[in-house]
Structures are given as C-alpha cells and as structure tokens.
Design a protein around this motif. Sequence first.
Motif, PDB file in Angstrom:
ATOM      1  N   ILE A 196     -12.623  34.841 -43.528  1.00 29.85           N
ATOM      2  CA  ILE A 196     -13.276  35.155 -44.992  1.00 29.85           C
ATOM      3  C   ILE A 196     -14.607  34.067 -44.780  1.00 29.85           C
ATOM      4  CG2 ILE A 196     -13.341  34.997 -47.225  1.00 29.85           C
ATOM      5  CD1 ILE A 196     -10.348  35.446 -47.437  1.00 29.85           C
ATOM      6  N   LYS A 197     -15.757  34.908 -44.925  1.00 35.54           N
ATOM      7  CA  LYS A 197     -17.045  33.922 -45.062  1.00 35.54           C
ATOM      8  C   LYS A 197     -17.003  33.041 -46.273  1.00 35.54           C
ATOM      9  CE  LYS A 197     -19.765  36.722 -41.807  1.00 35.54           C
ATOM     10  NZ  LYS A 197     -20.220  37.989 -41.379  1.00 35.54           N
ATOM     11  N   PRO A 198     -17.742  31.980 -46.042  1.00 38.87           N
ATOM     12  CA  PRO A 198     -17.901  31.228 -47.261  1.00 38.87           C
ATOM     13  C   PRO A 198     -18.401  32.002 -48.384  1.00 38.87           C
ATOM     14  CG  PRO A 198     -18.969  30.221 -45.465  1.00 38.87           C
ATOM     15  CD  PRO A 198     -18.671  31.566 -45.051  1.00 38.87           C
ATOM     16  N   ASN A 199     -17.853  31.820 -49.586  1.00 37.43           N
ATOM     17  CA  ASN A 199     -18.146  32.469 -50.882  1.00 37.43           C
ATOM     18  C   ASN A 199     -17.739  31.430 -52.181  1.00 37.43           C
ATOM     19  OD1 ASN A 199     -15.187  32.740 -51.147  1.00 37.43           O
ATOM     20  ND2 ASN A 199     -14.932  34.644 -50.601  1.00 37.43           N
ATOM     21  N   LYS A 200     -17.760  32.179 -53.207  1.00 39.90           N
ATOM     22  CA  LYS A 200     -17.422  31.276 -54.380  1.00 39.90           C
ATOM     23  C   LYS A 200     -16.271  30.581 -54.199  1.00 39.90           C
ATOM     24  CE  LYS A 200     -20.207  32.095 -58.759  1.00 39.90           C
ATOM     25  NZ  LYS A 200     -20.376  33.175 -59.708  1.00 39.90           N
ATOM     26  N   LYS A 201     -15.037  31.321 -53.909  1.00 39.38           N
ATOM     27  CA  LYS A 201     -13.827  30.787 -53.836  1.00 39.38           C
ATOM     28  C   LYS A 201     -13.572  29.845 -52.648  1.00 39.38           C
ATOM     29  CE  LYS A 201      -8.885  32.078 -53.656  1.00 39.38           C
ATOM     30  NZ  LYS A 201      -7.944  32.915 -53.983  1.00 39.38           N
ATOM     31  N   TYR A 202     -14.185  30.271 -51.550  1.00 41.67           N
ATOM     32  CA  TYR A 202     -13.974  29.220 -50.400  1.00 41.67           C
ATOM     33  C   TYR A 202     -15.309  28.917 -49.800  1.00 41.67           C
ATOM     34  CZ  TYR A 202      -9.358  31.706 -50.062  1.00 41.67           C
ATOM     35  OH  TYR A 202      -8.189  32.238 -50.276  1.00 41.67           O
ATOM     36  N   PRO A 203     -15.863  27.759 -50.516  1.00 39.45           N
ATOM     37  CA  PRO A 203     -17.079  27.111 -50.214  1.00 39.45           C
ATOM     38  C   PRO A 203     -17.238  27.064 -48.586  1.00 39.45           C
ATOM     39  CG  PRO A 203     -15.714  25.509 -51.262  1.00 39.45           C
ATOM     40  CD  PRO A 203     -15.079  26.808 -51.424  1.00 39.45           C
ATOM     41  N   ASN A 204     -16.124  26.858 -47.669  1.00 37.59           N
ATOM     42  CA  ASN A 204     -16.414  26.605 -46.367  1.00 37.59           C
ATOM     43  C   ASN A 204     -15.772  27.948 -45.520  1.00 37.59           C
ATOM     44  OD1 ASN A 204     -17.356  23.664 -46.329  1.00 37.59           O
ATOM     45  ND2 ASN A 204     -15.476  23.300 -47.128  1.00 37.59           N
TER      46      ASN A 204
END
Length: 296
Positions: A196-204
């Motif tokens: 999963i590319k960085p997004n709001k939920k997963y900053p890294n």
Amino acid sequence: MQIIEMLAPAGTNCRSGRQRTGFRGITVHNTSNWSKGAGAINHANYLRGSGKNNYVSWHYVIDKDYAVRCIPENEVAWCAGDGNGDGNFKTINIEICDNSDGNIRKATDNAVELCAQILRRYGISNVSGHLFQHNNWTGKDCPYDIRRGNPYDWNTFVNKVQEKLGGKPSPSGPDQILTAGSKVRFNGVFKINEIIKPNKKYPNGAVGSYQTCYGAPCGTNDYIPCGPIGICDFNGNNVNYNGVAKVGGYWKCDKIFTVIGVELPTRYTKNGVAILEADGVRFRVDCGPLYEVSNS
Ligand SMILES: [Zn+2]
C-alpha cells in the motif's frame, strides 16, 4: 571454527544452480562415513571430483576444524532426499563429519555454532520449527550419530543452538501464549505479497505478507506499516530501513513491539492474532511469526 569456501563446480549434477525457493531453516546430517581422513575438506574435494556427477550435495560439511561451504546458500543442495520438497528447496543442509580419526564432539559443537550464525542472519531468535533432522523429511536414520546421542542427543543439540541465540530455550515446550503487554518481535524474513503506497492512514506505506496474515491474502488492518521494517534480500541481508517495498521483495524487523491485544485462535487463525501498533496505526498479525522476548 573456520568457515572456508570450496564450491562445487557450477552446472554439474551436484550443483544444478537451482535457487532455493524459501527458508524454513536448517537440516542437520551426519556423513556416516567413518573412514579415516573423511573430514570436511575431503568431502568438499569429493564434490569437486567424481562426486560432481551425482545428485548428492550439501551446503556445508563440518568437522573439528572447518565448516566448508560447498554449495552457495541461495542454491539448492541435494541432501534431504525429498526431491522438490521443502528439505531440499527451503532449508540449508549441514553435514557433520563422523570420521574415526576426527572429533565428533568438536565437529558437532561447530555445527551448533554454524546453525546459530545462519539463523541469526535470517533474523530467527527462536529455533522452534527451524531445525530439522534429515529424518524429518524422509524417515532416513540421519543424523545417525546425534540420533544415538553421540556426542549428545537432538534435544541437547537444539537447546545448545538456542543458547547461542540467547532468548529462552523453548524448542520442545508448549507454544508461547501472548497476552496484552507481552513484548514480541518478528521472527524471520517475510516475502512482500502486497503493498500500500503512503496515504493518510499509512504515512510510510504498508506491506502485506501472507505469512503474517494467516497464510491468506491480507485484509483490512492486517497490513504492516512500513515505518519500523527494513527491506532486505531473500537471505535477510542488505537491510535498508529506508528502502522502498516492492511486491516480491522481502522484509524483516528488529523492533520490539508491545502487544496491545490478542484474538483467540479460530478455524482461520490457528495461532491466534496479536494486535500491534506502528506509525500510529494498529494492525493484526498472526502470532505464528512472532517471538516473545523477555521483559527484562
Ligand atoms: Zn542425511
């Protein structure tokens, strides 16, 4: 103990160059070759001579003085006798010499040291499930000497490897039981099956590994946030904590987590599930690949 390399010639029957397809651990053998002079270097020379024509080989052969690498660790050695099975394709095979003019105790102690070195490199700190007898794959009476307690029995061998790795020796005891507050770390090197590319939920960003998702494609809350993990190669080497995760690549993680909560085993999650947190995100992990570390 000195580790030396005397590789078998590439492209021969004993060294086909086929790549190992995973790492489940180490398979231990005795050569059952009591001839005088049948030490590690002699065995390595055999694979460089007439032995190269046979579909028989080993990654390491070890005696009182040397551990000799004959097949690179990332290639298959034909040693476990299980054809395309996991013994040949997913373990590193070690032959312990029992030549009559050698020293079986010292050779076996050297094998303990080598096993610990290899497992440590793969990020494994609990030997449980990672040390195999040749017997486990095919029923062969091997490692012949260890199976007869010469110089000590299998449980002692396994416990000695565990001692070298530190941590609590629990190779044959009951499974660990995790509870909220338990300290754990990831035990092993994991293949990246999803990202999963960085997004709001997963900053890294985050990775999904079927080994940590009950062997199945990962679901919501089952992805591992990338913050604490290191990207590495198949063998757990070249760890890069700022590396970019790619599907088909590998990761390991040295961080110690505190278990936030647990879910009891179900039909689908036979090992139970632990809830951990990283990058400000809670996530679920199969307890199987987790290793409990002591609080002290
Ligand atoms: Zn064997």
